[in-house]
Design a protein around this motif. Structure first.
Motif, short mmCIF file in Angstrom:
data_model
loop_
_atom_site.label_atom_id
_atom_site.label_comp_id
_atom_site.label_asym_id
_atom_site.label_seq_id
_atom_site.Cartn_x
_atom_site.Cartn_y
_atom_site.Cartn_z
N LEU A 162 6.55 9.36 4.29
CA LEU A 162 6.29 8.27 3.35
C LEU A 162 7.40 7.21 3.36
CD1 LEU A 162 5.05 10.45 0.36
CD2 LEU A 162 3.64 8.91 1.76
N GLN A 207 7.66 15.55 3.17
CA GLN A 207 6.68 14.53 2.80
C GLN A 207 7.34 13.16 2.71
OE1 GLN A 207 5.51 16.48 -0.87
NE2 GLN A 207 3.46 16.92 -0.05
N ASP A 225 3.84 6.56 -8.23
CA ASP A 225 3.03 7.02 -9.37
C ASP A 225 3.72 8.11 -10.17
OD1 ASP A 225 2.86 9.13 -7.63
OD2 ASP A 225 0.68 9.16 -7.48
N ALA A 282 2.59 1.73 -3.37
CA ALA A 282 1.68 2.27 -4.39
C ALA A 282 1.54 3.78 -4.25
CB ALA A 282 0.31 1.60 -4.27
N ASN A 283 1.61 4.29 -3.01
CA ASN A 283 1.46 5.73 -2.77
C ASN A 283 2.62 6.55 -3.31
OD1 ASN A 283 -1.02 5.51 -1.48
ND2 ASN A 283 -0.12 5.37 0.56
N VAL A 284 3.81 5.94 -3.38
CA VAL A 284 5.00 6.72 -3.75
C VAL A 284 5.53 6.39 -5.15
CG1 VAL A 284 5.70 6.89 -1.34
CG2 VAL A 284 6.63 5.03 -2.74
N ALA A 331 0.83 -1.21 0.00
CA ALA A 331 0.00 0.00 0.00
C ALA A 331 0.87 1.26 0.00
CB ALA A 331 -0.93 0.00 1.21
N LYS A 332 1.90 1.27 0.82
CA LYS A 332 2.78 2.45 0.88
C LYS A 332 3.58 2.60 -0.41
CE LYS A 332 3.33 2.99 5.87
NZ LYS A 332 4.27 3.07 7.01
#
Length: 321
Positions: A234, A230, A222, A218-220, A215-216
């Motif tokens: 992250l 930030q 893109d 996928a957040n970073v 999940a983490k």
């Protein structure tokens, strides 16, 4: 009267010529001094003495055998630790991979800490992943996890001028895509598979080195960049700070004395640290009365020079202006 006017004009021409050659002479002296100073800065400490090694990663990253050999030399030196100072938008995927692998081999011998001074995006972030610890300034930029393949297409332009490119190929995908014919769906799919394969490698590298959950990750991953602040949240960086923060971490976690001096290691090639040459060229054009042209010329020359040497898959962050 006419003779006096001619003499005045001739004197002015002579004065301009003398001024021009004086400017060139001064620039030559400045260049020689700059080369000497650049060669000496940070190198007054012999490699045979205990020290902390500093490596500068700036500009566009590409395959660089000399830099790999430099890292191997540092590994054999008496450096107690290595600080990787990064300010780069990235570069080629293979060049970034080469640098990462060399840094991991170095980290097996000595502790390595990365300091993001301005930007560690895309391929430069791959380089940062080669360190044991990542420090970034609060407003530095990190991330841009992604891969891009770009090529120009002149098909419409050729139609306008009435030129048609013909080719005879052993197979439909040979030398595809090319800039002179429309991109076929098959060629686009072939390049897309290359991009996705390298992107998967990049993502896995980030997930493994930064210990991120799916999940983490996928957040970073893109393609965005993040500030150091930030990135800390992250898990893209470990600490906010600068080189002093890195020295404190080395002392605290690796027992490397903060009293050790820092030695900056450089390759013998003329690289991005010689940006003063572009500045000198800009100064000459400005001195001739064209300041706006000087700014456009040097900025365009620098960008063109760097990008002209890039080919293939890129891990590069370049925001549109």
């Amino acid at each position: 009267m006419s003779l006096d006017a001619d003499q005045i004009v001739e004197r002015r021409r002579l004065r301009r010529k003398v001024t021009f050659w004086r400017v060139l002479g001064v620039l030559g002296v400045v260049a020689a001094v700059a080369v000497g100073v650049s060669a000496l800065i940070g190198r007054d400490i012999p490699a045979s003495s205990p020290h902390v090694a500093r490596i500068m990663i700036g500009g566009i990253i590409r395959n660089d055998r000399e830099r790999v050999e430099l890292l191997e030399e540092i590994g054999r030196s008496r450096a107690s630790a290595v600080i990787l100072s990064i300010d780069s938008p990235g570069g080629t995927v293979t060049g970034s991979e080469q640098l990462f692998d060399a840094l991991r081999r170095l980290a097996a011998k000595k502790p390595v800490v990365a300091v993001v001074e301005g930007v560690a995006a895309s391929g430069a972030y791959i380089a940062a992943l080669g360190a044991d610890h990542i420090v970034a300034r609060r407003n530095a930029l990190v991330g841009s996890v992604g891969v891009i393949y770009q090529f120009p297409n002149f098909t419409e332009l050729l139609k306008t001028v009435g030129v048609t490119m013909e080719d005879i190929k052993s197979s439909p995908l040979k030398a595809s895509p090319n800039p002179y014919t429309p991109v076929t769906p098959e060629a686009r799919a072939a390049v897309d598979s290359l991009v996705k394969d390298s992107y998967a490698w990049f993502k896995d590298l980030v997930g493994d080195r930064r210990k991120l959950s799916d999940a983490k990750l996928a957040n970073v991953s893109d393609g965005r960049v993040f500030t150091g602040h930030q990135g800390l949240e992250l898990q893209l960086v470990d600490e906010l700070g600068d080189e002093r923060t890195a020295r404190a971490w080395l002392a605290r976690e690796k027992g490397v004395s903060e009293a050790l001096k820092v030695r900056t290691w450089r390759t013998k090639e003329v690289g991005d640290e010689f940006g003063w040459l572009l500045g000198a060229a800009r100064g000459v054009v400005s001195a001739l009365g064209f300041p706006q042209a000087a700014a456009l010329l040097t900025d365009a020359a620098k960008g063109a020079l760097e990008r002209s040497q890039l080919d293939g898959l890129l891990a590069l962050w370049h925001p549109r202006s």
